[in-house]
Design a protein around this motif. Structure first.
Motif, mmCIF file in Angstrom:
data_model
loop_
_atom_site.group_PDB
_atom_site.id
_atom_site.type_symbol
_atom_site.label_atom_id
_atom_site.label_comp_id
_atom_site.label_asym_id
_atom_site.label_seq_id
_atom_site.Cartn_x
_atom_site.Cartn_y
_atom_site.Cartn_z
ATOM 1 N N ASP A 98 0.782 -1.248 0.113
ATOM 2 C CA ASP A 98 -0.031 -0.002 0.074
ATOM 3 C C ASP A 98 0.869 1.260 0.159
ATOM 4 O O ASP A 98 0.569 2.117 -0.684
ATOM 5 C CB ASP A 98 -0.870 0.001 1.123
ATOM 6 N N PHE A 99 1.977 1.125 0.847
ATOM 7 C CA PHE A 99 2.807 2.450 0.856
ATOM 8 C C PHE A 99 3.462 2.759 -0.557
ATOM 9 O O PHE A 99 3.710 3.848 -0.774
ATOM 10 C CB PHE A 99 3.928 2.214 2.000
ATOM 11 N N ILE A 100 4.111 1.771 -0.899
ATOM 12 C CA ILE A 100 4.554 1.752 -2.394
ATOM 13 C C ILE A 100 3.635 2.206 -3.469
ATOM 14 O O ILE A 100 4.161 3.097 -4.181
ATOM 15 C CB ILE A 100 5.351 0.270 -2.775
ATOM 16 N N ALA A 101 2.536 1.812 -3.449
ATOM 17 C CA ALA A 101 1.573 2.044 -4.520
ATOM 18 C C ALA A 101 1.241 3.620 -4.161
ATOM 19 O O ALA A 101 1.206 4.442 -5.371
ATOM 20 C CB ALA A 101 0.203 1.235 -4.484
ATOM 21 N N GLN A 102 1.060 3.973 -3.033
ATOM 22 C CA GLN A 102 0.774 5.128 -2.878
ATOM 23 C C GLN A 102 1.974 6.317 -3.250
ATOM 24 O O GLN A 102 1.774 7.425 -3.772
ATOM 25 C CB GLN A 102 0.199 5.464 -1.470
ATOM 26 N N ALA A 103 2.962 5.937 -2.731
ATOM 27 C CA ALA A 103 4.282 6.988 -3.084
ATOM 28 C C ALA A 103 4.373 7.005 -4.610
ATOM 29 O O ALA A 103 4.737 8.011 -5.137
ATOM 30 C CB ALA A 103 5.346 6.165 -2.566
ATOM 31 N N SER A 104 4.049 5.643 -5.438
ATOM 32 C CA SER A 104 4.111 5.753 -6.841
ATOM 33 C C SER A 104 3.151 6.721 -7.503
ATOM 34 O O SER A 104 3.305 7.454 -8.295
ATOM 35 C CB SER A 104 3.943 4.369 -7.640
ATOM 36 N N VAL A 105 1.910 6.616 -6.912
ATOM 37 C CA VAL A 105 0.640 7.857 -7.372
ATOM 38 C C VAL A 105 1.256 9.091 -7.187
ATOM 39 O O VAL A 105 1.009 10.152 -7.691
ATOM 40 C CB VAL A 105 -0.376 7.476 -6.301
ATOM 41 N N TYR A 106 2.221 9.372 -6.098
ATOM 42 C CA TYR A 106 2.624 10.639 -5.743
ATOM 43 C C TYR A 106 3.700 10.889 -6.588
ATOM 44 O O TYR A 106 4.184 12.165 -6.845
ATOM 45 C CB TYR A 106 2.769 11.033 -4.168
ATOM 46 N N GLY A 107 3.977 10.149 -7.546
ATOM 47 C CA GLY A 107 5.284 10.228 -8.371
ATOM 48 C C GLY A 107 6.859 10.003 -7.951
ATOM 49 O O GLY A 107 7.568 10.336 -8.563
#
Length: 139
Positions: A98-107
């Motif tokens: 979840d953390f990695i996915a969210q960080a990726s969404v933030y670019g």
């Protein structure tokens, strides 16, 4: 006791509630002997079906995490850890995903995610001292 359910989440509602109860026990927010809300009250608080709460309580009772006293309610049992090692790893992997996915969404790039995470670990573990202590077994 406040639990939060994400009705739009990918994880089933019963699994979310089960994990949250276990996390509350593991984190000390609810302790051995504490009484949980009734099925009806918790279902109303979370705005979910009573059968879902009942299923969670029954499953956690089967696992030895909770116990029921007829006429008195449902309580936290004396189990040392509500999570098996496999469950702990599964939960941590899910949080990391979840953390990695969210960080990726933030670019953030892979390197930026890794740097951010390492920085947080240093902040939390005061420069890594806690990690070194536990790795060496010393002080």
């Amino acid at each position: 006791m406040i639990f939060r359910i994400d009705l739009a989440g990918a994880k089933p509602v019963y699994q979310q509630l089960m994990d949250q109860i276990k996390l509350a026990i593991a984190g000390g927010r609810i302790r051995t002997g504490d009484k949980l809300p009734t099925v009806r009250d918790l279902a109303a608080q979370l705005r979910i079906n009573r059968n879902t709460v009942s299923r969670v309580y029954t499953e956690l009772e089967r696992e030895g995490v909770l116990f029921t006293r007829t006429g008195s309610g449902t309580f936290v049992g004396e189990q040392a850890s509500p999570f098996s090692l496999i469950e702990q790893r599964r939960h941590l992997a899910s949080l990391a995903d979840d953390f990695i996915a969210q960080a990726s969404v933030y670019g953030l790039s892979d390197d930026e995610i890794e740097t951010f995470f390492q920085g947080r670990m240093k902040t939390i573990f005061q420069g890594g001292k806690e990690l070194k202590k536990s790795a060496t077994g010393g002080e």
